[in-house]
Write a protein that holds these residues in place. Structure first.
Motif: not given
Lengths: 280, 259
Positions: B168-171, B174-179, B161-166
Protein backbone atom coordinates in the motif's frame (compact mmCIF):
# COMPACT_ATOMS: atom_id res chain seq x y z
CA UNK A 1 -2.41 -17.03 -49.97
CA UNK A 2 -0.81 -17.87 -46.65
CA UNK A 3 -2.23 -14.74 -45.00
CA UNK A 4 -5.13 -12.35 -45.31
CA UNK A 5 -3.07 -9.25 -44.56
CA UNK A 6 -4.11 -6.23 -46.64
CA UNK A 7 -1.63 -4.80 -49.15
CA UNK A 8 -1.07 -1.87 -46.81
CA UNK A 9 1.60 -0.93 -44.30
CA UNK A 10 1.27 -2.17 -40.74
CA UNK A 11 2.71 -1.16 -37.42
CA UNK A 12 4.16 -3.12 -34.52
CA UNK A 13 1.95 -2.61 -31.46
CA UNK A 14 3.64 -2.54 -28.04
CA UNK A 15 1.76 -2.40 -24.75
CA UNK A 16 2.76 1.20 -23.78
CA UNK A 17 0.92 2.39 -26.89
CA UNK A 18 -2.19 0.28 -26.38
CA UNK A 19 -4.25 2.84 -24.42
CA UNK A 20 -3.64 5.54 -27.07
CA UNK A 21 -4.45 3.16 -29.89
CA UNK A 22 -7.66 1.98 -28.24
CA UNK A 23 -8.73 5.53 -27.57
CA UNK A 24 -7.86 7.15 -30.89
CA UNK A 25 -8.19 4.24 -33.37
CA UNK A 26 -5.44 5.69 -35.58
CA UNK A 27 -5.21 5.23 -39.31
CA UNK A 28 -3.05 2.09 -39.53
CA UNK A 29 -3.50 -0.70 -42.08
CA UNK A 30 -2.93 -3.54 -39.63
CA UNK A 31 -1.11 -4.33 -36.40
CA UNK A 32 1.43 -6.92 -35.40
CA UNK A 33 2.00 -8.07 -31.82
CA UNK A 34 4.38 -10.53 -30.20
CA UNK A 35 2.37 -13.70 -29.61
CA UNK A 36 3.96 -14.46 -26.22
CA UNK A 37 2.67 -11.19 -24.76
CA UNK A 38 -0.85 -12.60 -25.01
CA UNK A 39 -0.40 -16.18 -23.82
CA UNK A 40 -2.32 -15.40 -20.60
CA UNK A 41 -5.78 -13.92 -20.19
CA UNK A 42 -7.25 -10.86 -18.55
CA UNK A 43 -6.90 -7.30 -19.74
CA UNK A 44 -4.07 -7.92 -22.23
CA UNK A 45 -6.07 -10.37 -24.33
CA UNK A 46 -9.31 -8.41 -23.88
CA UNK A 47 -7.60 -5.33 -25.32
CA UNK A 48 -6.12 -7.33 -28.17
CA UNK A 49 -9.59 -8.60 -29.04
CA UNK A 50 -10.83 -5.00 -29.12
CA UNK A 51 -8.02 -4.13 -31.57
CA UNK A 52 -8.88 -7.21 -33.61
CA UNK A 53 -12.48 -6.09 -34.03
CA UNK A 54 -11.35 -2.97 -35.91
CA UNK A 55 -8.10 -3.98 -37.62
CA UNK A 56 -6.40 -6.97 -39.24
CA UNK A 57 -3.88 -8.48 -36.83
CA UNK A 58 -0.68 -10.45 -37.22
CA UNK A 59 0.78 -12.71 -34.49
CA UNK A 60 4.56 -12.67 -34.50
CA UNK A 61 6.23 -15.28 -32.27
CA UNK A 62 9.63 -14.76 -30.71
CA UNK A 63 9.89 -17.89 -28.55
CA UNK A 64 9.05 -21.06 -30.45
CA UNK A 65 12.64 -21.59 -31.61
CA UNK A 66 11.96 -23.48 -34.85
CA UNK A 67 15.64 -24.35 -35.20
CA UNK A 68 16.15 -25.90 -31.76
CA UNK A 69 17.37 -29.47 -31.47
CA UNK A 70 14.89 -32.06 -30.28
CA UNK A 71 11.18 -31.42 -29.92
CA UNK A 72 9.46 -28.04 -29.93
CA UNK A 73 7.95 -27.02 -26.59
CA UNK A 74 4.47 -28.59 -26.75
CA UNK A 75 3.05 -26.18 -24.16
CA UNK A 76 4.34 -23.12 -26.04
CA UNK A 77 2.81 -24.42 -29.27
CA UNK A 78 -0.50 -25.17 -27.50
CA UNK A 79 -0.60 -21.62 -26.09
CA UNK A 80 0.04 -20.20 -29.56
CA UNK A 81 -2.74 -22.36 -30.99
CA UNK A 82 -5.16 -21.25 -28.30
CA UNK A 83 -4.33 -17.58 -28.90
CA UNK A 84 -4.71 -18.02 -32.67
CA UNK A 85 -8.14 -19.58 -32.15
CA UNK A 86 -9.21 -16.63 -30.02
CA UNK A 87 -7.98 -13.74 -32.15
CA UNK A 88 -8.18 -15.33 -35.63
CA UNK A 89 -5.16 -13.42 -36.93
CA UNK A 90 -4.52 -12.58 -40.57
CA UNK A 91 -0.99 -13.99 -40.29
CA UNK A 92 1.12 -16.05 -37.89
CA UNK A 93 4.88 -15.80 -38.16
CA UNK A 94 7.95 -17.22 -36.43
CA UNK A 95 11.68 -16.64 -36.76
CA UNK A 96 14.30 -18.86 -38.37
CA UNK A 97 16.04 -19.08 -35.03
CA UNK A 98 16.72 -21.36 -32.06
CA UNK A 99 16.69 -20.67 -28.34
CA UNK A 100 17.25 -23.91 -26.43
CA UNK A 101 20.07 -26.35 -25.86
CA UNK A 102 20.57 -29.06 -23.24
CA UNK A 103 17.72 -27.98 -20.97
CA UNK A 104 18.62 -24.31 -21.01
CA UNK A 105 16.79 -21.49 -22.78
CA UNK A 106 18.50 -18.51 -24.39
CA UNK A 107 16.09 -15.60 -24.54
CA UNK A 108 17.23 -14.27 -27.88
CA UNK A 109 16.87 -15.14 -31.57
CA UNK A 110 19.97 -17.26 -32.26
CA UNK A 111 20.94 -17.80 -35.91
CA UNK A 112 20.39 -21.17 -37.52
CA UNK A 113 23.52 -22.92 -38.85
CA UNK A 114 22.88 -23.50 -42.54
CA UNK A 115 24.92 -26.71 -42.62
CA UNK A 116 24.16 -30.28 -43.65
CA UNK A 117 20.74 -31.31 -42.28
CA UNK A 118 19.35 -27.80 -41.77
CA UNK A 119 16.56 -28.05 -44.33
CA UNK A 120 15.22 -31.38 -43.07
CA UNK A 121 15.38 -30.25 -39.44
CA UNK A 122 13.57 -26.96 -39.95
CA UNK A 123 11.06 -28.34 -42.43
CA UNK A 124 9.97 -30.94 -39.91
CA UNK A 125 9.42 -28.34 -37.17
CA UNK A 126 7.59 -25.97 -39.54
CA UNK A 127 5.30 -28.82 -40.63
CA UNK A 128 4.62 -29.66 -36.99
CA UNK A 129 3.59 -26.06 -36.26
CA UNK A 130 1.45 -25.81 -39.39
CA UNK A 131 -0.24 -29.13 -38.60
CA UNK A 132 -1.01 -27.94 -35.06
CA UNK A 133 -2.33 -24.55 -36.19
CA UNK A 134 -4.02 -26.00 -39.29
CA UNK A 135 -2.73 -23.14 -41.42
CA UNK A 136 0.50 -22.05 -43.08
CA UNK A 137 2.86 -19.85 -41.11
CA UNK A 138 5.40 -17.29 -42.28
CA UNK A 139 9.08 -17.68 -41.46
CA UNK A 140 11.39 -14.71 -41.00
CA UNK A 141 15.14 -14.27 -41.51
CA UNK A 142 17.05 -13.00 -38.47
CA UNK A 143 19.96 -10.65 -37.87
CA UNK A 144 23.22 -12.37 -36.94
CA UNK A 145 26.43 -11.31 -35.24
CA UNK A 146 28.42 -14.49 -35.88
CA UNK A 147 28.51 -16.88 -38.84
CA UNK A 148 29.03 -20.63 -39.17
CA UNK A 149 31.74 -22.40 -41.15
CA UNK A 150 30.78 -25.06 -43.70
CA UNK A 151 27.50 -23.40 -44.62
CA UNK A 152 25.84 -24.90 -47.68
CA UNK A 153 23.32 -22.18 -48.56
CA UNK A 154 22.47 -18.54 -47.89
CA UNK A 155 19.60 -17.57 -45.62
CA UNK A 156 17.46 -16.47 -48.57
CA UNK A 157 18.10 -19.82 -50.28
CA UNK A 158 17.13 -21.63 -47.07
CA UNK A 159 13.89 -19.62 -46.81
CA UNK A 160 12.94 -20.38 -50.41
CA UNK A 161 13.71 -24.08 -50.00
CA UNK A 162 11.65 -24.27 -46.78
CA UNK A 163 8.72 -22.48 -48.43
CA UNK A 164 8.79 -24.95 -51.30
CA UNK A 165 9.01 -27.98 -49.02
CA UNK A 166 6.47 -26.97 -46.36
CA UNK A 167 4.12 -24.56 -48.09
CA UNK A 168 4.95 -21.86 -45.54
CA UNK A 169 5.14 -18.22 -46.61
CA UNK A 170 8.08 -15.83 -46.20
CA UNK A 171 8.39 -12.81 -43.97
CA UNK A 172 11.36 -10.92 -45.34
CA UNK A 173 13.09 -8.63 -42.85
CA UNK A 174 15.01 -6.15 -44.97
CA UNK A 175 16.76 -4.62 -41.96
CA UNK A 176 18.03 -8.03 -40.84
CA UNK A 177 19.56 -8.70 -44.25
CA UNK A 178 21.20 -5.27 -44.11
CA UNK A 179 22.52 -5.81 -40.58
CA UNK A 180 24.03 -9.09 -41.78
CA UNK A 181 25.64 -7.20 -44.65
CA UNK A 182 27.32 -4.91 -42.13
CA UNK A 183 28.31 -7.66 -39.69
CA UNK A 184 29.04 -10.66 -41.86
CA UNK A 185 29.75 -9.12 -45.25
CA UNK A 186 26.89 -10.70 -47.16
CA UNK A 187 25.22 -8.95 -50.09
CA UNK A 188 21.71 -7.93 -48.99
CA UNK A 189 20.65 -6.89 -52.48
CA UNK A 190 21.68 -10.29 -53.84
CA UNK A 191 19.90 -12.09 -51.01
CA UNK A 192 16.66 -10.21 -51.68
CA UNK A 193 17.00 -10.96 -55.41
CA UNK A 194 17.08 -14.70 -54.63
CA UNK A 195 13.55 -14.59 -53.21
CA UNK A 196 10.68 -14.95 -55.73
CA UNK A 197 7.95 -12.40 -55.08
CA UNK A 198 5.18 -14.97 -54.98
CA UNK A 199 6.64 -16.47 -51.79
CA UNK A 200 6.77 -13.12 -49.96
CA UNK A 201 3.72 -12.54 -47.77
CA UNK A 202 5.07 -9.83 -45.47
CA UNK A 203 8.05 -7.49 -45.12
CA UNK A 204 9.61 -6.05 -41.98
CA UNK A 205 11.65 -2.91 -41.68
CA UNK A 206 13.17 -1.45 -38.51
CA UNK A 207 16.18 0.45 -37.26
CA UNK A 208 19.47 -0.87 -35.90
CA UNK A 209 22.16 0.66 -33.68
CA UNK A 210 25.94 0.33 -33.48
CA UNK A 211 27.54 -1.21 -30.40
CA UNK A 212 31.32 -1.64 -30.27
CA UNK A 213 31.65 -2.02 -34.03
CA UNK A 214 28.69 -4.38 -34.41
CA UNK A 215 25.36 -3.46 -35.97
CA UNK A 216 22.77 -4.66 -33.45
CA UNK A 217 19.16 -5.16 -34.50
CA UNK A 218 17.61 -3.26 -31.59
CA UNK A 219 14.46 -2.01 -33.34
CA UNK A 220 15.35 1.10 -31.39
CA UNK A 221 16.09 3.70 -34.07
CA UNK A 222 14.71 5.17 -37.27
CA UNK A 223 14.91 3.05 -40.40
CA UNK A 224 18.20 3.70 -42.19
CA UNK A 225 18.39 5.19 -45.68
CA UNK A 226 20.07 2.04 -46.95
CA UNK A 227 17.23 -0.15 -45.68
CA UNK A 228 14.68 2.15 -47.33
CA UNK A 229 16.56 1.80 -50.58
CA UNK A 230 16.65 -1.99 -50.30
CA UNK A 231 12.93 -1.98 -49.55
CA UNK A 232 12.19 0.24 -52.54
CA UNK A 233 14.13 -2.02 -54.87
CA UNK A 234 12.48 -5.12 -53.44
CA UNK A 235 8.99 -3.68 -53.85
CA UNK A 236 9.78 -2.74 -57.43
CA UNK A 237 10.69 -6.37 -58.06
CA UNK A 238 7.88 -7.98 -56.04
CA UNK A 239 5.00 -5.53 -56.39
CA UNK A 240 2.88 -4.40 -53.45
CA UNK A 241 3.36 -6.30 -50.18
CA UNK A 242 2.24 -5.72 -46.58
CA UNK A 243 5.17 -3.86 -44.99
CA UNK A 244 5.50 -3.64 -41.22
CA UNK A 245 7.39 -0.97 -39.31
CA UNK A 246 8.78 -2.45 -36.08
CA UNK A 247 9.86 -0.50 -33.04
CA UNK A 248 10.62 -2.26 -29.76
CA UNK A 249 13.15 -0.26 -27.78
CA UNK A 250 13.56 3.47 -27.11
CA UNK A 251 9.85 3.57 -27.72
CA UNK A 252 8.78 7.21 -27.91
CA UNK A 253 5.26 8.57 -28.06
CA UNK A 254 2.73 6.89 -30.29
CA UNK A 255 2.39 10.15 -32.25
CA UNK A 256 6.08 10.04 -33.24
CA UNK A 257 5.89 6.40 -34.27
CA UNK A 258 2.72 7.03 -36.23
CA UNK A 259 4.39 9.87 -38.06
CA UNK A 260 7.23 7.57 -39.10
CA UNK A 261 4.60 5.03 -40.17
CA UNK A 262 2.78 7.63 -42.29
CA UNK A 263 6.05 8.52 -44.00
CA UNK A 264 6.58 4.86 -44.84
CA UNK A 265 3.03 4.56 -46.14
CA UNK A 266 3.53 7.68 -48.28
CA UNK A 267 6.75 6.35 -49.68
CA UNK A 268 5.14 3.05 -50.65
CA UNK A 269 2.01 4.64 -52.11
CA UNK A 270 3.63 7.61 -53.81
CA UNK A 271 7.26 7.08 -54.59
CA UNK A 272 7.71 10.72 -55.66
CA UNK A 273 6.81 11.86 -52.11
CA UNK A 274 9.74 9.81 -50.89
CA UNK A 275 10.97 10.95 -47.50
CA UNK A 276 12.92 7.85 -46.74
CA UNK A 277 15.92 6.78 -48.79
CA UNK A 278 16.09 6.98 -52.55
CA UNK A 279 13.08 4.95 -53.58
CA UNK A 280 12.23 5.48 -57.23
CA UNK B 1 29.94 -30.41 -39.16
CA UNK B 2 26.27 -31.40 -39.15
CA UNK B 3 23.35 -29.37 -37.79
CA UNK B 4 23.37 -30.75 -34.24
CA UNK B 5 27.15 -30.34 -33.98
CA UNK B 6 26.95 -26.73 -35.15
CA UNK B 7 24.21 -25.87 -32.63
CA UNK B 8 26.16 -27.60 -29.88
CA UNK B 9 29.36 -25.72 -30.74
CA UNK B 10 27.52 -22.38 -30.74
CA UNK B 11 25.88 -23.16 -27.37
CA UNK B 12 29.25 -24.05 -25.88
CA UNK B 13 30.79 -20.75 -26.90
CA UNK B 14 27.67 -18.89 -25.74
CA UNK B 15 27.86 -20.60 -22.35
CA UNK B 16 31.59 -19.92 -22.10
CA UNK B 17 30.67 -16.61 -20.44
CA UNK B 18 34.04 -14.98 -20.87
CA UNK B 19 33.75 -11.93 -23.06
CA UNK B 20 37.47 -11.20 -22.98
CA UNK B 21 38.81 -14.63 -23.91
CA UNK B 22 39.23 -15.78 -27.45
CA UNK B 23 36.61 -18.45 -28.13
CA UNK B 24 37.78 -22.01 -28.87
CA UNK B 25 39.44 -22.05 -32.29
CA UNK B 26 37.61 -25.21 -33.34
CA UNK B 27 34.14 -23.76 -32.75
CA UNK B 28 33.48 -23.48 -36.47
CA UNK B 29 32.20 -19.93 -35.96
CA UNK B 30 33.12 -16.79 -37.83
CA UNK B 31 33.26 -13.54 -35.86
CA UNK B 32 32.93 -15.56 -32.64
CA UNK B 33 34.24 -12.58 -30.65
CA UNK B 34 30.80 -11.06 -31.23
CA UNK B 35 29.19 -13.77 -29.11
CA UNK B 36 29.14 -11.21 -26.30
CA UNK B 37 26.24 -9.47 -28.05
CA UNK B 38 24.13 -12.63 -27.68
CA UNK B 39 25.16 -12.94 -24.03
CA UNK B 40 24.23 -9.31 -23.49
CA UNK B 41 20.88 -9.69 -25.28
CA UNK B 42 19.92 -12.78 -23.26
CA UNK B 43 20.96 -11.06 -20.04
CA UNK B 44 19.25 -7.73 -20.78
CA UNK B 45 16.04 -9.39 -21.99
CA UNK B 46 15.83 -11.38 -18.76
CA UNK B 47 16.67 -8.40 -16.54
CA UNK B 48 13.99 -6.31 -18.26
CA UNK B 49 11.49 -9.12 -17.66
CA UNK B 50 12.39 -9.20 -13.96
CA UNK B 51 11.96 -5.41 -13.76
CA UNK B 52 8.46 -5.71 -15.18
CA UNK B 53 7.51 -8.50 -12.78
CA UNK B 54 9.14 -7.35 -9.54
CA UNK B 55 8.21 -3.69 -9.59
CA UNK B 56 7.76 -3.34 -5.81
CA UNK B 57 11.16 -4.93 -5.16
CA UNK B 58 12.70 -2.52 -7.67
CA UNK B 59 11.03 0.44 -5.96
CA UNK B 60 12.39 -0.68 -2.59
CA UNK B 61 15.94 -1.18 -3.87
CA UNK B 62 16.27 1.51 -6.51
CA UNK B 63 16.98 0.75 -10.17
CA UNK B 64 20.78 0.34 -9.90
CA UNK B 65 20.76 -2.09 -6.97
CA UNK B 66 17.91 -4.03 -8.58
CA UNK B 67 19.75 -4.36 -11.89
CA UNK B 68 22.91 -5.57 -10.16
CA UNK B 69 20.96 -8.17 -8.20
CA UNK B 70 18.96 -9.23 -11.26
CA UNK B 71 22.20 -9.66 -13.19
CA UNK B 72 23.58 -11.98 -10.51
CA UNK B 73 20.34 -13.94 -10.71
CA UNK B 74 20.28 -14.37 -14.49
CA UNK B 75 23.98 -15.28 -14.50
CA UNK B 76 23.54 -17.97 -11.87
CA UNK B 77 20.13 -19.43 -12.79
CA UNK B 78 19.63 -20.55 -16.41
CA UNK B 79 16.34 -19.65 -18.07
CA UNK B 80 13.79 -22.47 -18.08
CA UNK B 81 11.26 -20.92 -20.46
CA UNK B 82 11.30 -19.23 -23.84
CA UNK B 83 8.55 -16.96 -22.58
CA UNK B 84 10.09 -14.04 -20.71
CA UNK B 85 6.83 -13.51 -18.83
CA UNK B 86 7.54 -16.76 -16.98
CA UNK B 87 10.90 -15.48 -15.77
CA UNK B 88 11.50 -15.17 -12.04
CA UNK B 89 9.81 -17.97 -10.12
CA UNK B 90 13.08 -18.61 -8.23
CA UNK B 91 13.82 -14.91 -7.73
CA UNK B 92 12.27 -14.61 -4.22
CA UNK B 93 14.36 -17.58 -3.02
CA UNK B 94 17.45 -16.11 -4.66
CA UNK B 95 16.89 -12.77 -2.92
CA UNK B 96 16.64 -14.55 0.44
CA UNK B 97 20.19 -15.86 -0.14
CA UNK B 98 21.56 -12.64 -1.65
CA UNK B 99 23.82 -11.23 1.05
CA UNK B 100 23.93 -7.58 -0.17
CA UNK B 101 20.13 -7.40 0.30
CA UNK B 102 20.20 -8.82 3.84
CA UNK B 103 19.57 -5.37 5.32
CA UNK B 104 16.03 -5.61 3.93
CA UNK B 105 14.86 -8.93 5.45
CA UNK B 106 11.29 -8.45 4.20
CA UNK B 107 12.46 -8.32 0.57
CA UNK B 108 11.95 -12.05 -0.22
CA UNK B 109 8.33 -11.86 0.98
CA UNK B 110 7.72 -8.72 -1.05
CA UNK B 111 9.23 -10.51 -4.07
CA UNK B 112 6.84 -13.41 -3.47
CA UNK B 113 4.01 -10.89 -3.47
CA UNK B 114 5.18 -9.33 -6.75
CA UNK B 115 5.43 -12.81 -8.29
CA UNK B 116 1.91 -13.73 -7.13
CA UNK B 117 0.47 -10.50 -8.55
CA UNK B 118 2.22 -11.25 -11.85
CA UNK B 119 0.72 -14.75 -11.89
CA UNK B 120 -2.71 -13.22 -11.26
CA UNK B 121 -2.20 -10.80 -14.15
CA UNK B 122 -1.10 -13.55 -16.57
CA UNK B 123 -3.49 -16.32 -15.55
CA UNK B 124 -5.73 -17.73 -18.28
CA UNK B 125 -9.32 -16.56 -18.54
CA UNK B 126 -12.00 -18.72 -16.94
CA UNK B 127 -15.80 -18.64 -16.81
CA UNK B 128 -17.49 -16.69 -14.06
CA UNK B 129 -20.22 -18.14 -11.86
CA UNK B 130 -22.47 -15.38 -10.52
CA UNK B 131 -23.83 -15.76 -7.00
CA UNK B 132 -27.43 -15.81 -8.25
CA UNK B 133 -26.64 -18.90 -10.32
CA UNK B 134 -26.39 -20.67 -6.98
CA UNK B 135 -29.72 -19.27 -5.78
CA UNK B 136 -31.43 -22.63 -6.29
CA UNK B 137 -29.05 -24.36 -3.90
CA UNK B 138 -30.69 -24.81 -0.50
CA UNK B 139 -28.55 -23.16 2.16
CA UNK B 140 -28.14 -26.47 4.00
CA UNK B 141 -26.76 -28.05 0.82
CA UNK B 142 -24.27 -25.30 0.06
CA UNK B 143 -21.76 -26.66 2.58
CA UNK B 144 -21.39 -29.81 0.52
CA UNK B 145 -20.44 -27.90 -2.65
CA UNK B 146 -16.89 -27.54 -3.87
CA UNK B 147 -16.00 -24.27 -5.60
CA UNK B 148 -13.68 -24.08 -8.55
CA UNK B 149 -11.75 -20.87 -8.03
CA UNK B 150 -10.33 -18.65 -10.75
CA UNK B 151 -6.73 -19.44 -11.78
CA UNK B 152 -5.88 -15.76 -11.21
CA UNK B 153 -6.57 -16.05 -7.47
CA UNK B 154 -3.37 -16.08 -5.42
CA UNK B 155 -2.73 -16.27 -1.67
CA UNK B 156 0.41 -14.88 -0.13
CA UNK B 157 1.40 -14.91 3.53
CA UNK B 158 4.35 -13.37 5.31
CA UNK B 159 5.06 -14.75 8.78
CA UNK B 160 7.00 -11.69 9.94
CA UNK B 161 6.36 -8.69 7.73
CA UNK B 162 3.44 -6.37 6.95
CA UNK B 163 3.50 -7.04 3.21
CA UNK B 164 0.07 -5.48 2.65
CA UNK B 165 1.19 -2.23 4.31
CA UNK B 166 4.42 -2.25 2.29
CA UNK B 167 2.47 -2.75 -0.94
CA UNK B 168 0.00 0.00 0.00
CA UNK B 169 2.88 2.34 0.81
CA UNK B 170 4.29 1.80 -2.67
CA UNK B 171 0.92 2.58 -4.17
CA UNK B 172 1.05 5.99 -2.46
CA UNK B 173 -0.34 5.00 0.94
CA UNK B 174 1.04 5.83 4.39
CA UNK B 175 4.46 4.64 5.58
CA UNK B 176 4.49 1.00 6.64
CA UNK B 177 5.40 0.15 10.24
CA UNK B 178 7.78 -2.77 9.86
CA UNK B 179 7.10 -3.90 13.45
CA UNK B 180 3.41 -4.50 12.66
CA UNK B 181 4.01 -8.24 12.18
CA UNK B 182 3.06 -10.66 9.43
CA UNK B 183 0.14 -10.16 7.05
CA UNK B 184 -1.82 -12.31 4.64
CA UNK B 185 -3.11 -11.20 1.25
CA UNK B 186 -5.57 -12.50 -1.30
CA UNK B 187 -4.94 -11.42 -4.87
CA UNK B 188 -7.38 -11.44 -7.76
CA UNK B 189 -6.79 -10.33 -11.34
CA UNK B 190 -6.79 -6.59 -10.70
CA UNK B 191 -7.12 -6.22 -6.90
CA UNK B 192 -5.59 -7.40 -3.69
CA UNK B 193 -6.65 -7.19 -0.08
CA UNK B 194 -5.56 -8.09 3.40
CA UNK B 195 -7.36 -11.12 4.81
CA UNK B 196 -7.55 -12.51 8.33
CA UNK B 197 -5.87 -15.78 9.35
CA UNK B 198 -9.24 -17.55 9.33
CA UNK B 199 -10.20 -16.19 5.91
CA UNK B 200 -6.81 -17.20 4.57
CA UNK B 201 -7.38 -20.74 5.86
CA UNK B 202 -10.84 -20.74 4.24
CA UNK B 203 -9.49 -19.65 0.84
CA UNK B 204 -6.57 -22.08 1.04
CA UNK B 205 -8.92 -24.99 1.76
CA UNK B 206 -11.23 -23.98 -1.13
CA UNK B 207 -8.23 -23.75 -3.47
CA UNK B 208 -7.34 -27.30 -2.47
CA UNK B 209 -10.86 -28.35 -3.47
CA UNK B 210 -12.24 -28.86 0.03
CA UNK B 211 -16.02 -28.49 0.24
CA UNK B 212 -17.39 -25.18 1.52
CA UNK B 213 -18.31 -26.91 4.80
CA UNK B 214 -14.85 -28.40 5.32
CA UNK B 215 -13.20 -25.09 4.44
CA UNK B 216 -15.46 -23.35 6.94
CA UNK B 217 -14.50 -25.84 9.61
CA UNK B 218 -10.80 -25.25 8.95
CA UNK B 219 -11.29 -21.48 9.11
CA UNK B 220 -13.16 -21.63 12.40
CA UNK B 221 -10.47 -23.90 13.84
CA UNK B 222 -7.97 -21.10 13.17
CA UNK B 223 -10.28 -18.35 14.47
CA UNK B 224 -13.82 -18.95 15.66
CA UNK B 225 -14.75 -15.35 14.78
CA UNK B 226 -13.72 -15.63 11.13
CA UNK B 227 -16.00 -13.53 8.93
CA UNK B 228 -16.93 -16.13 6.30
CA UNK B 229 -19.78 -14.10 4.81
CA UNK B 230 -17.33 -11.37 3.92
CA UNK B 231 -14.93 -13.93 2.45
CA UNK B 232 -17.68 -15.42 0.24
CA UNK B 233 -18.80 -11.93 -0.77
CA UNK B 234 -15.26 -11.11 -1.90
CA UNK B 235 -15.08 -14.32 -3.95
CA UNK B 236 -18.24 -13.50 -5.88
CA UNK B 237 -17.66 -9.74 -6.11
CA UNK B 238 -14.22 -10.30 -7.61
CA UNK B 239 -15.48 -12.98 -10.00
CA UNK B 240 -13.25 -15.62 -8.46
CA UNK B 241 -15.76 -18.48 -8.54
CA UNK B 242 -15.76 -20.29 -11.87
CA UNK B 243 -17.93 -23.28 -11.06
CA UNK B 244 -19.52 -25.12 -8.17
CA UNK B 245 -20.07 -28.84 -8.09
CA UNK B 246 -21.29 -31.64 -5.91
CA UNK B 247 -20.64 -35.29 -6.71
CA UNK B 248 -19.19 -34.38 -10.07
CA UNK B 249 -22.06 -32.17 -11.28
CA UNK B 250 -20.71 -28.88 -12.48
CA UNK B 251 -23.07 -26.07 -11.63
CA UNK B 252 -21.75 -23.75 -14.30
CA UNK B 253 -23.49 -25.86 -16.96
CA UNK B 254 -26.71 -26.30 -15.00
CA UNK B 255 -29.17 -23.46 -15.44
CA UNK B 256 -31.09 -22.53 -12.30
CA UNK B 257 -34.59 -24.06 -12.39
CA UNK B 258 -36.27 -20.64 -12.50
CA UNK B 259 -34.25 -19.38 -15.46
Amino acid sequence: MKTTLPQLSGLGLRSPHLPTVLETRPDVGWWEVHSENYFGGGQAVAQLLQIRRDYPLSLHGVGLGLGRLGELDARHLAQLKQLAERVEPSAISEHLAWNHFAGRYFNDLLPVPRVQGVVEHLASHIMQVQDALRRPILIENVSAYVGFAEEIMSEAELMVELARRTGCGLLVDVNNFYVNTLNLGLDAEAELARIPGELVEEIHIAGFEWFEGTAVDTHGAAVSTEVCQLLGNALQRWGHKPVLLERDTQLGSFADLHQEYMQLEQMIKKPQANTCGVYK
Amino acid sequence: MNYAQAISAFAQVLNHEDDTDQPPAASGLHFAHRMRHYRANCRLNRIAALQATFSTVEQLLGADFFRAMAREYVDSIPATSANLHEMGGEFPGFIAQFAPAAALPYLPDVAQLDWARWQAWLAPDAPELAADQLAFVASDDFASYRLQLHPAMQLVASASWPIADILAMHAGGPSANLDAGGQKIMISRYQWQTVSDGQWAFFSALQQRSSVGDALEQALAVDEHTDINQALLWLFQQQLVCAADRSGTVCEDTPPPHA
